[in-house]
Scaffold this active site. Structure first.
Site, PDB file in Angstrom:
ATOM      1  N   ALA A   1      55.525  23.045  96.080  1.00 36.15           N
ATOM      2  CA  ALA A   1      56.449  22.407  95.139  1.00 36.15           C
ATOM      3  C   ALA A   1      56.970  23.456  94.158  1.00 36.15           C
ATOM      4  CB  ALA A   1      55.740  21.258  94.434  1.00 36.15           C
TER       5      ALA A   1
ATOM      6  N   VAL B   1      58.215  28.603  98.642  1.00 32.42           N
ATOM      7  CA  VAL B   1      57.901  28.157  97.292  1.00 32.42           C
ATOM      8  C   VAL B   1      59.107  27.379  96.784  1.00 32.42           C
ATOM      9  CG1 VAL B   1      57.249  28.843  94.945  1.00 32.42           C
ATOM     10  CG2 VAL B   1      56.493  30.207  96.912  1.00 32.42           C
ATOM     11  N   CYS B   2      58.866  26.188  96.256  1.00 31.41           N
ATOM     12  CA  CYS B   2      59.918  25.388  95.645  1.00 31.41           C
ATOM     13  C   CYS B   2      61.045  25.140  96.664  1.00 31.41           C
ATOM     14  CB  CYS B   2      60.402  26.082  94.379  1.00 31.41           C
ATOM     15  SG  CYS B   2      61.370  25.048  93.257  1.00 31.41           S
ATOM     16  N   THR B   3      62.289  25.388  96.280  1.00 28.77           N
ATOM     17  CA  THR B   3      63.420  25.083  97.164  1.00 28.77           C
ATOM     18  C   THR B   3      63.631  26.126  98.253  1.00 28.77           C
ATOM     19  OG1 THR B   3      64.922  26.102  95.556  1.00 28.77           O
ATOM     20  CG2 THR B   3      64.642  23.700  95.456  1.00 28.77           C
TER      21      THR B   3
ATOM     22  N   THR C   1      58.701  20.166  98.716  1.00 31.55           N
ATOM     23  CA  THR C   1      59.478  21.072  97.887  1.00 31.55           C
ATOM     24  C   THR C   1      59.441  20.513  96.467  1.00 31.55           C
ATOM     25  OG1 THR C   1      61.594  22.230  97.643  1.00 31.55           O
ATOM     26  CG2 THR C   1      61.708  19.911  98.311  1.00 31.55           C
TER      27      THR C   1
END
Length: 321
Positions: A158, A105-107, A125
């Protein structure tokens, strides 16, 4: 039905929503289908971690716990991923062969990439870190646009809420649409934001104009994609000359009026193709293209596919208008 262990990695500086969003989805699925998921959280040494917002999370155990061979290894993002901890990277690399699915998830994608687990895969990301991911890990095919990407056993998403979208997609794959729909309803979220959906809407992708007349024009474009959106007509709404309007619009939004209109119309057409049973001709008129051929050219130019193929790929077979 075999129970799937979802192992969520915790570390100092983790983004709390990256953790709790997917966990709530899997926990909700477990409540509707008992025995479907076993959710565990783990930090490197088993100790509490402090999130980027200051909350303290207490994990179930340490990442070295031999009981933690996961079906789904989920790595959230947050400030703690900026400088990859060598021990964390090594542990992820060691755990990866045991997992059927690798999810970020995300970074969190930065940690997976540092462990070499995204090499040869398409991934995404948070939009603000896509350039860094691509620059630091050239073996990863970074796509900055979608809210999530699934490539074989690797799934990346993202920022923040897109982790919920991805978790719902995984639950739908595991347990079927009905269970995923129940979870989505309980969480009061949409069941299906397609992974290909852009991280930004047209309005978010462009800057918001500072001056009220230009902001009003932006809003009017979004609400009237089939209207007269020529520079002359839009300039008249802003009470500016066409030349002054075009120059001011670009200076304040970072894009030209024509490009902004193109993106709004494409976004509107995609939404109708995904969510309604309207015909292509009808959608082309409602989206301001005028003809199906004009819309087809816009789709092929921007998305590399025709409207009909786009609908086949991204609209559920059971969807109704």
């Amino acid at each position: 039905m075999a129970q799937r262990t979802v192992l969520v990695v915790l570390f100092d500086g983790v983004q709390s929503l990256d953790v709790t969003g997917p966990v709530e989805v899997f926990a909700g699925a477990e409540s509707h289908t008992p025995g479907s998921y076993r959710i565990r959280t783990a930090s490197l040494d088993g100790g509490p971690v402090r999130t980027s917002s200051g909350l303290t999370l207490v994990p179930d155990g340490a990442l070295t716990d031999p009981a933690d061979d996961p079906h789904t290894l989920l790595v959230p993002g947050g400030a703690g991923t900026r400088e990859a901890d060598a021990r964390m990277v090594d542990r992820l690399r060691a755990l990866a062969p045991c997992a059927e699915r690798l999810v970020s998830v995300c970074t969190g994608a930065i940690l997976l990439a540092a462990a070499g687990l995204l090499d040869g895969h398409r991934a995404t990301t948070h939009w603000a870190y896509c350039d860094k991911l691509a620059r630091d890990h050239p073996a990863v095919e970074v796509d900055p646009d979608p809210i999530y990407v699934r490539d074989r056993r690797v799934s990346t998403s993202a920022g923040v809420t897109s982790g919920i979208d991805l978790a719902l997609a995984l639950v739908e794959e595991d347990l079927g649409r009905e269970v995923a729909l129940r979870v989505a309803r309980h969480l009061v979220v949409f069941l299906r934001r397609p992974g290909n959906q852009a991280q930004f809407s047209a309005q978010l992708a462009a800057q918001t104009a500072h001056r009220e007349p230009l902001r009003d024009v932006q809003q009017w474009i979004t609400e009237h994609p089939a209207g007269d959106l020529s520079v002359e007509a839009l300039a008249g709404r802003a009470a500016l000359s066409p030349r002054h309007f075009a120059r001011a619009f670009r200076a304040e939004t970072g894009t030209t009026p024509g490009r902004y209109v193109d993106r709004v119309r494409l976004e509107h057409a995609r939404r109708l193709l995904e969510d309604t049973g309207d015909g292509v001709e009808e959608i082309s008129r409602a989206s301001g293209y005028g003809t199906a051929e004009a819309m087809r050219r816009a789709f092929v130019r921007t998305l590399g596919t025709s409207p009909a193929e786009y609908r086949r790929r991204f609209r559920p077979a059971h969807a109704t208008s």
